[in-house]
Design a protein around this motif. Structure first.
Motif, PDB file in Angstrom:
ATOM      1  N   LEU A 309       0.824  -1.212   0.000  1.00 28.09           N
ATOM      2  CA  LEU A 309       0.000   0.000   0.000  1.00 28.09           C
ATOM      3  C   LEU A 309       0.859   1.263   0.000  1.00 28.09           C
ATOM      4  N   GLU A 310       1.946   1.223   0.791  1.00 27.83           N
ATOM      5  CA  GLU A 310       2.831   2.382   0.826  1.00 27.83           C
ATOM      6  C   GLU A 310       3.469   2.635  -0.536  1.00 27.83           C
ATOM      7  N   LEU A 311       3.859   1.558  -1.213  1.00 28.14           N
ATOM      8  CA  LEU A 311       4.462   1.722  -2.542  1.00 28.14           C
ATOM      9  C   LEU A 311       3.460   2.304  -3.537  1.00 28.14           C
ATOM     10  N   GLU A 312       2.207   1.855  -3.441  1.00 23.45           N
ATOM     11  CA  GLU A 312       1.174   2.387  -4.331  1.00 23.45           C
ATOM     12  C   GLU A 312       0.972   3.878  -4.098  1.00 23.45           C
ATOM     13  N   ARG A 313       0.955   4.226  -2.816  1.00 25.21           N
ATOM     14  CA  ARG A 313       0.795   5.660  -2.519  1.00 25.21           C
ATOM     15  C   ARG A 313       1.964   6.467  -3.086  1.00 25.21           C
ATOM     16  N   VAL A 317       1.838   9.503  -5.784  1.00 27.07           N
ATOM     17  CA  VAL A 317       2.415  10.838  -5.513  1.00 27.07           C
ATOM     18  C   VAL A 317       3.422  11.208  -6.593  1.00 27.07           C
ATOM     19  N   ARG A 318       4.239  10.240  -6.984  1.00 27.90           N
ATOM     20  CA  ARG A 318       5.250  10.522  -8.010  1.00 27.90           C
ATOM     21  C   ARG A 318       4.603  10.868  -9.340  1.00 27.90           C
ATOM     22  N   GLN A 319       3.528  10.126  -9.669  1.00 25.43           N
ATOM     23  CA  GLN A 319       2.843  10.434 -10.924  1.00 25.43           C
ATOM     24  C   GLN A 319       2.273  11.854 -10.924  1.00 25.43           C
ATOM     25  N   LYS A 320       1.699  12.209  -9.755  1.00 24.61           N
ATOM     26  CA  LYS A 320       1.152  13.563  -9.673  1.00 24.61           C
ATOM     27  C   LYS A 320       2.258  14.613  -9.825  1.00 24.61           C
ATOM     28  N   MET A 345      14.168  15.470  -0.513  1.00 26.46           N
ATOM     29  CA  MET A 345      13.252  15.172   0.588  1.00 26.46           C
ATOM     30  C   MET A 345      12.534  13.819   0.373  1.00 26.46           C
ATOM     31  N   TYR A 346      12.245  13.582  -0.881  1.00 27.24           N
ATOM     32  CA  TYR A 346      11.580  12.313  -1.200  1.00 27.24           C
ATOM     33  C   TYR A 346      12.477  11.117  -0.862  1.00 27.24           C
ATOM     34  N   LYS A 347      13.716  11.244  -1.217  1.00 27.34           N
ATOM     35  CA  LYS A 347      14.661  10.171  -0.909  1.00 27.34           C
ATOM     36  C   LYS A 347      14.787   9.954   0.601  1.00 27.34           C
ATOM     37  N   GLN A 348      14.883  11.071   1.302  1.00 32.10           N
ATOM     38  CA  GLN A 348      14.993  10.969   2.752  1.00 32.10           C
ATOM     39  C   GLN A 348      13.726  10.350   3.360  1.00 32.10           C
ATOM     40  N   LEU A 349      12.572  10.795   2.786  1.00 29.78           N
ATOM     41  CA  LEU A 349      11.311  10.242   3.267  1.00 29.78           C
ATOM     42  C   LEU A 349      11.243   8.729   3.019  1.00 29.78           C
ATOM     43  N   GLN A 350      11.698   8.311   1.837  1.00 30.14           N
ATOM     44  CA  GLN A 350      11.688   6.880   1.515  1.00 30.14           C
ATOM     45  C   GLN A 350      12.598   6.082   2.454  1.00 30.14           C
ATOM     46  N   GLU A 351      13.769   6.635   2.721  1.00 26.36           N
ATOM     47  CA  GLU A 351      14.674   5.959   3.648  1.00 26.36           C
ATOM     48  C   GLU A 351      14.072   5.898   5.045  1.00 26.36           C
ATOM     49  N   ALA A 352      13.423   7.022   5.431  1.00 22.40           N
ATOM     50  CA  ALA A 352      12.788   7.027   6.746  1.00 22.40           C
ATOM     51  C   ALA A 352      11.676   5.981   6.829  1.00 22.40           C
ATOM     52  N   LEU A 353      10.917   5.870   5.718  1.00 24.11           N
ATOM     53  CA  LEU A 353       9.852   4.853   5.689  1.00 24.11           C
ATOM     54  C   LEU A 353      10.426   3.434   5.782  1.00 24.11           C
ATOM     55  N   GLU A 354      11.532   3.228   5.032  1.00 26.72           N
ATOM     56  CA  GLU A 354      12.163   1.907   5.089  1.00 26.72           C
ATOM     57  C   GLU A 354      12.649   1.592   6.505  1.00 26.72           C
ATOM     58  N   ASP A 355      13.281   2.580   7.118  1.00 25.16           N
ATOM     59  CA  ASP A 355      13.764   2.366   8.492  1.00 25.16           C
ATOM     60  C   ASP A 355      12.610   2.094   9.447  1.00 25.16           C
ATOM     61  N   GLU A 356      11.528   2.860   9.241  1.00 23.31           N
ATOM     62  CA  GLU A 356      10.376   2.659  10.110  1.00 23.31           C
ATOM     63  C   GLU A 356       9.762   1.268   9.940  1.00 23.31           C
ATOM     64  N   LYS A 357       9.702   0.808   8.673  1.00 19.84           N
ATOM     65  CA  LYS A 357       9.165  -0.531   8.413  1.00 19.84           C
ATOM     66  C   LYS A 357      10.045  -1.609   9.053  1.00 19.84           C
ATOM     67  N   GLN A 358      11.349  -1.412   8.879  1.00 23.00           N
ATOM     68  CA  GLN A 358      12.272  -2.399   9.451  1.00 23.00           C
ATOM     69  C   GLN A 358      12.177  -2.420  10.977  1.00 23.00           C
ATOM     70  N   ALA A 359      12.074  -1.217  11.546  1.00 27.28           N
ATOM     71  CA  ALA A 359      11.962  -1.136  12.998  1.00 27.28           C
ATOM     72  C   ALA A 359      10.670  -1.786  13.486  1.00 27.28           C
ATOM     73  N   ARG A 360       9.569  -1.569  12.721  1.00 26.37           N
ATOM     74  CA  ARG A 360       8.305  -2.189  13.106  1.00 26.37           C
ATOM     75  C   ARG A 360       8.386  -3.711  13.014  1.00 26.37           C
ATOM     76  N   GLN A 361       9.056  -4.191  11.955  1.00 27.06           N
ATOM     77  CA  GLN A 361       9.208  -5.647  11.833  1.00 27.06           C
ATOM     78  C   GLN A 361      10.013  -6.212  12.980  1.00 27.06           C
ATOM     79  N   ASP A 362      11.126  -5.510  13.301  1.00 25.07           N
ATOM     80  CA  ASP A 362      11.961  -5.990  14.404  1.00 25.07           C
ATOM     81  C   ASP A 362      11.191  -5.956  15.722  1.00 25.07           C
TER      82      ASP A 362
END
Length: 506
Positions: A309-313, A317-320, A345-362
Motif C-alpha cells: 500500500l505504501e508503494l502504491e501511494r 504521488v510521483r505520478q502527480k 526530501m523524497y529520498k529521505q522520506l523513503q529511507e525514513a519509511l524503510e527504516d520505520e518498516k524495518q523497525a516495526r518488523q523488528d
C-alpha cells in the motif's frame, strides 16, 4: 503303631464306621468289598491335607492301572474331557466321589463286574498289600527233596508260599535282604525253567511253568533285592513320591512364571505411560510451534500488504508530481531548485519509511518472541524482564538481535531433536519388553509341554515296571494282551457278548 499291626483290618473298621452314611445310595457296578478296596486305595493316593482329596493326576494314574489290569485300551481323550470339567469346579475328588466314578462304569464300559472286580483286587494287592508278583510254581523240598506246587507271593522283603491262592494255608517264608541273590539253573531231574534263590542260611530251588515266567520271577526278585540294598521303598511308593515332587516343582515353576509375567506386564505398563507422556509433550510442542509459525506467517503477510500500500501511494504521488512537472515545464528553471529539494526530501522520506518498516518488523518479531517465552517459561520471569530491557536497548542494534534470535531458534530445534531421539529410544525399549514377554510366554508353553511329557514318561515308566500277575492253575489262554486269567467257558461267554454287541451296533 508297631509290631504286627494289621492296617487292612484297621481300614475295615474305619470303613464300617463311615461307609453307611457316606456311600452313595445309587446302585453301583462294583460290590461293597470292591468299594472298600477303592476307599483304601484313595487313602494311599490322596494328598497330605484335610479334607482328603485325590487330584486329577492321581485319578488318571489309578484309572490307567485299572484299565491295564482289565486288558482294555486307555481312552486319553475321554479322560481329558472329564479332567477339564473337573478342574472348572474343584481341585479333586473325595473318596465317595471316586467310588461313584469307578462304580458308575464311565471308564470301564464293555467290561463285566467280574473283570472290574479282578482289576480292583490286582491294583489293591500291588498298592496296599505291596504284592510285587504272585503265582503258582514248583518248589523243591529241603528234607524229602520232592517237588510240590505252591502259590508264591513276592513282597518288598519276603516271599511267602501257600498251598493255594486263597492264602489260607501258609507253608513258609523266604526272607529277603541285601545279601540274597537269584540265579538261573540248567534243567535237571526232568525239571525245566529252574532258578535258585540264595539266602544266608538257606537256598531254595524253584521251577517256573515256562521260560517267560522264569525270567519274570528272576527279574522281579533281583529288583526287590536291589531296592533292599539301596534302602529304597517299593516301586509304587517311590513313583507316588516322585509324582508328588514333580507336581510341587511344576506348581512352583508356574507360580514363578506368573510372577515374572506380572513384573513384565507392570514394566510394560510403566513404559507405555512414559511413552504416552512423551508423546503428549511432543504433540504439545508441535502444536505450539505450528501456532507460532502461523502467527509469524500472518504477520509477514500483513507487513507485505502494508508495504505494498505504501508503494502504491508513493507511485501515485510521483505520478502527480511528474504531471505537475510536465504541466509546468515552462517554469522548470524557476522551480528547478525546488524540484531538487523535493527529490532529496523524497529520498529521505523513503529511507525514513524503510527504516520505520524495518523497525516495526523488528519490534513485532521481538514482541512475538517475548510473548512465546513468557508462555513457555513462566518460571523465568526475572530473566525475561532482563531480556525485555535488553530488547529495548537492541532496537538500535538489529543485526545483533537477529543473530541472537537465530541462536535461540537453533537451541529449540536441538531440544526438539533430543526429544525425538528419546522417543525413539523409548520405542526400542518397549519393543524389547514385548520380546521379553513373548519369550516368557514361550517358556510357559514349553513348561506345560514338559509337564505333559513328564506325565507320559512317568506313566510309561510305571507301565514298564508293572509286574505281570499269574492266572489260575487251569490251562492258560493267550490273548492279544498276554496270558489270560479266565477259563475257556468265560472266554466263550465273553465272545457271545461281543458278537451280540457287534450285531446290535450293525
Amino acid at each position: 503303631v508297631q509290631g504286627n499291626f494289621d492296617k487292612v483290618e484297621f481300614n475295615r473298621m474305619c470303613w464300617t464306621l463311615c461307609a453307611k452314611k457316606n456311600l452313595s445310595k445309587s446302585p453301583l457296578l462294583i460290590s461293597d468289598e470292591d468299594a472298600f478296596k477303592v476307599w483304601v486305595i484313595f487313602n494311599f493316593l490322596s494328598e497330605d491335607k484335610y479334607p482328603l482329596i485325590i487330584v486329577p493326576e492321581e485319578i488318571e494314574y489309578l484309572l490307567k492301572k485299572l484299565t491295564e489290569a482289565m486288558g482294555a485300551g486307555w481312552q486319553q481323550e475321554q479322560f481329558d474331557h472329564y479332567k477339564i470339567a473337573l478342574n472348572t469346579s474343584r481341585e479333586g475328588l473325595s473318596a465317595w466321589e471316586l467310588i461313584d466314578l469307578i462304580g458308575s462304569g464311565q471308564f470301564s464300559k464293555g467290561m463285566d463286574r467280574q473283570t472290574v472286580s479282578m482289576a480292583i483286587n490286582e491294583v489293591f494287592n500291588e498298592l496296599i498289600l505291596d504284592v510285587l508278583k504272585q503265582g503258582y510254581m514248583l518248589k523243591k523240598g529241603h528234607k524229602r527233596k520232592n517237588w510240590t506246587e505252591r502259590w508264591f507271593v513276592l513282597k518288598p522283603n519276603i516271599i511267602s508260599y501257600y498251598v493255594s491262592e486263597d492264602l489260607k494255608d501258609k507253608k513258609g517264608d523266604i526272607i529277603l535282604d541285601g545279601n540274597c541273590c537269584v540265579e538261573a539253573l540248567p534243567d535237571k531231574d526232568g525239571k525245566k525253567c529252574l532258578f535258585l534263590i540264595k539266602c544266608l542260611d538257606k537256598s531254595f530251588e524253584i521251577s517256573a511253568s515256562d521260560k517267560k515266567k522264569k525270567q519274570e520271577w528272576i527279574q522281579a526278585i533281583q529288583t526287590t533285592v536291589s531296592l533292599l540294598r539301596a534302602g529304597s521303598p517299593p516301586p509304587h511308593k517311590e513313583a507316588r513320591q516322585k509324582r508328588k515332587e514333580l507336581r510341587q516343582k511344576l506348581l512352583a515353576e508356574q507360580e514363578e512364571l506368573e510372577r515374572q509375567m506380572k513384573e513384565l506386564q507392570t514394566a510394560n505398563e510403566n513404559k507405555q505411560k512414559e511413552l504416552e507422556t512423551v508423546r503428549k509433550q511432543l504433540e504439545a510442542a508441535a502444536a505450539r510451534a505450528a501456532e507460532e509459525e502461523k502467527k509469524r506467517l500472518q504477520t509477514q503477510v500483513e507487513l507485505q500488504d502494508r508495504f505494498s500500500l505504501e508503494l502504491e501511494r508513493e507511485k501515485m504521488v510521483r505520478q502527480k508530481m511528474e504531471e505537475q512537472v510536465a504541466q509546468k515545464s515552462s517554469e522548470l528553471e524557476q522551480y528547478l531548485q525546488r524540484v531538487r529539494e523535493l527529490e532529496e526530501m523524497y529520498k529521505q522520506l523513503q529511507e525514513a519509511l524503510e527504516d520505520e518498516k524495518q523497525a516495526r518488523q523488528d519490534e513485532e518479531t521481538v514482541r512475538k518472541l517475548q510473548a512465546r517465552l513468557l508462555e513457555e517459561e513462566s518460571a523465568k520471569r526475572a530473566e525475561l524482564e532482563k531480556w525485555h530491557l535488553q530488547q529495548q536497548q537492541t532496537i538500535q542494534m538489529t543485526e545483533a538481535e537477529k543473530q541472537e534470535l537465530e541462536n535461540q531458534r537453533m537451541i529449540k530445534e536441538q531440544a526438539l531433536q533430543v526429544a525425538m531421539q528419546q522417543l525413539e529410544q523409548l520405542e526400542l525399549e518397549r519393543k524389547e519388553a514385548l520380546e521379553q514377554y513373548e519369550e516368557v510366554k514361550k517358556k510357559l508353553e514349553t513348561a506345560a509341554n514338559n509337564t505333559k511329557s513328564w506325565k507320559d514318561k512317568v506313566a510309561h515308566h510305571e507301565g514298564l515296571i508293572r509286574l505281570i500277575e499269574p492266572g489260575s492253575k487251569n490251562p492258560h489262554l493267550i490273548t492279544n494282551w498276554g496270558p489270560a486269567a479266565f477259563t475257556e467257558a468265560e472266554l466263550e461267554q465273553r465272545e457271545k457278548s461281543w458278537k451280540g454287541k457287534k450285531n446290535a451296533s450293525d
